[in-house]
Design a protein around this motif. Structure first.
Motif, mmCIF file in Angstrom:
data_model
loop_
_atom_site.group_PDB
_atom_site.id
_atom_site.type_symbol
_atom_site.label_atom_id
_atom_site.label_comp_id
_atom_site.label_asym_id
_atom_site.label_seq_id
_atom_site.Cartn_x
_atom_site.Cartn_y
_atom_site.Cartn_z
ATOM 1 N N SER A 88 36.091 -62.045 35.744
ATOM 2 C CA SER A 88 34.631 -62.240 35.703
ATOM 3 C C SER A 88 34.063 -62.537 37.088
ATOM 4 O O SER A 88 32.988 -62.055 37.453
ATOM 5 N N GLU A 89 34.792 -63.322 37.884
ATOM 6 C CA GLU A 89 34.336 -63.633 39.234
ATOM 7 C C GLU A 89 34.356 -62.393 40.124
ATOM 8 O O GLU A 89 33.416 -62.152 40.893
ATOM 9 N N PHE A 91 34.134 -59.266 39.120
ATOM 10 C CA PHE A 91 33.033 -58.417 38.648
ATOM 11 C C PHE A 91 31.716 -58.887 39.256
ATOM 12 O O PHE A 91 30.885 -58.083 39.691
ATOM 13 N N ARG A 92 31.530 -60.215 39.282
ATOM 14 C CA ARG A 92 30.274 -60.783 39.796
ATOM 15 C C ARG A 92 30.102 -60.479 41.280
ATOM 16 O O ARG A 92 29.010 -60.098 41.723
ATOM 17 N N TYR A 93 31.178 -60.616 42.057
ATOM 18 C CA TYR A 93 31.097 -60.352 43.494
ATOM 19 C C TYR A 93 30.775 -58.879 43.775
ATOM 20 O O TYR A 93 29.934 -58.566 44.624
ATOM 21 N N VAL A 94 31.450 -57.986 43.061
ATOM 22 C CA VAL A 94 31.222 -56.555 43.279
ATOM 23 C C VAL A 94 29.804 -56.168 42.852
ATOM 24 O O VAL A 94 29.117 -55.418 43.549
ATOM 25 N N SER A 95 29.351 -56.703 41.729
ATOM 26 C CA SER A 95 27.998 -56.412 41.251
ATOM 27 C C SER A 95 26.945 -56.931 42.230
ATOM 28 O O SER A 95 25.940 -56.260 42.507
ATOM 29 N N LYS A 96 27.194 -58.107 42.770
ATOM 30 C CA LYS A 96 26.261 -58.705 43.746
ATOM 31 C C LYS A 96 26.188 -57.867 45.012
ATOM 32 O O LYS A 96 25.100 -57.629 45.558
ATOM 33 N N LEU A 97 27.347 -57.409 45.498
ATOM 34 C CA LEU A 97 27.363 -56.553 46.686
ATOM 35 C C LEU A 97 26.639 -55.235 46.432
ATOM 36 O O LEU A 97 25.902 -54.735 47.275
ATOM 37 N N HIS A 98 26.872 -54.672 45.251
ATOM 38 C CA HIS A 98 26.227 -53.411 44.886
ATOM 39 C C HIS A 98 24.707 -53.566 44.875
ATOM 40 O O HIS A 98 23.977 -52.721 45.396
ATOM 41 N N THR A 99 24.235 -54.671 44.315
ATOM 42 C CA THR A 99 22.789 -54.934 44.249
ATOM 43 C C THR A 99 22.208 -55.134 45.647
ATOM 44 O O THR A 99 21.120 -54.638 45.958
ATOM 45 N N ALA A 100 22.936 -55.857 46.498
ATOM 46 C CA ALA A 100 22.437 -56.165 47.840
ATOM 47 C C ALA A 100 22.453 -54.954 48.764
ATOM 48 O O ALA A 100 21.507 -54.721 49.527
ATOM 49 N N LYS A 101 23.528 -54.161 48.688
ATOM 50 C CA LYS A 101 23.695 -53.038 49.621
ATOM 51 C C LYS A 101 23.326 -51.684 49.029
ATOM 52 O O LYS A 101 23.071 -50.727 49.777
ATOM 53 N N GLY A 102 23.338 -51.597 47.714
ATOM 54 C CA GLY A 102 23.036 -50.323 47.069
ATOM 55 C C GLY A 102 24.153 -49.306 47.187
ATOM 56 O O GLY A 102 23.962 -48.121 46.940
#
Length: 202
Positions: A88-89, A91-102
């Motif tokens: 879960s952690e 997943f959260r880090y990858v999702s956060k990076l995806h949102t920030a960097k696109g």
């Protein structure tokens, strides 16, 4: 001046050697993953190759569909709750990076350092308690927010394994698709659609 040039040349040669080693290993892993005749075991074999190259404690490959594969080189004492929390952690880090960097593909290293202690103390404590000092990973996010992660725990070749994960993560996803698709195709081809019994093809 001569010493500086010698050091530079040696560093360049070392870097080139490392890149060549990664390229060779990536080629071997791709070959294993895309070998459809052995689709049941190719992901496990590829994770073993990745783990051996990385000199890691373990390698894992999982996604938000619940698929979960791992190769353990050393004893890992994580219980089911610990594994769930780790996934879960990540997943959260990858999702956060995806949102920030696109970006679709993100490569990162997570270490229990001062920055992690300040930003995520619970995860910092979790890593320390389980003797995880480095997580090198490649995370892929699709437009439907489907996340796939390929990671190595405690890799001694951290920078190289991140490059290797970047080069091979798409092939892991393709191998997983082939495994699931080929199994379904085989099932349809060998069973009767009404009764579910084996047909003449089987």
């Amino acid at each position: 001046m001569l010493i500086v040039i010698v050091v530079y040349v040696l560093a360049l040669m070392t870097s080139e050697h490392q890149v060549n080693a990664v390229t060779t290993c990536a080629s071997d892993i791709r070959k294993v993953l895309l070998e459809t005749a052995n689709e049941k075991n190719n992901i496990a074999e590829a994770l073993k190759q990745l783990c051996t190259f990385a000199k890691a404690r373990a390698t894992i490959f999982f996604n938000t569909d619940g698929e979960d594969y791992r190769y353990i080189a050393e004893s890992v004492s994580l219980d089911d709750e610990g594994k769930k929390y780790l996934r879960s952690e990540l997943f959260r880090y990858v999702s956060k990076l995806h949102t920030a960097k696109g970006t679709t593909l993100n490569i990162l290293s997570i270490k229990p350092n001062k920055h992690l202690y300040k930003t995520n103390p619970a995860f910092y404590n979790f890593l320390n308690e389980n003797n995880i000092f480095d997580i090198s990973l490649s995370g892929t996010v699709t437009s439907a927010n489907h996340i796939t992660i390929l990671a190595a725990l405690n890799a001694k070749r951290g920078s190289q394994v991140r490059l290797l994960a970047e080069k091979t993560s798409a092939c892991f996803s393709m191998a997983l698709y082939n495994k699931n698709y080929l199994n379904k195709t085989k099932l349809v081809a060998t069973t009767d659609s009404l009764t579910g019994t084996l047909n003449r093809v089987a």
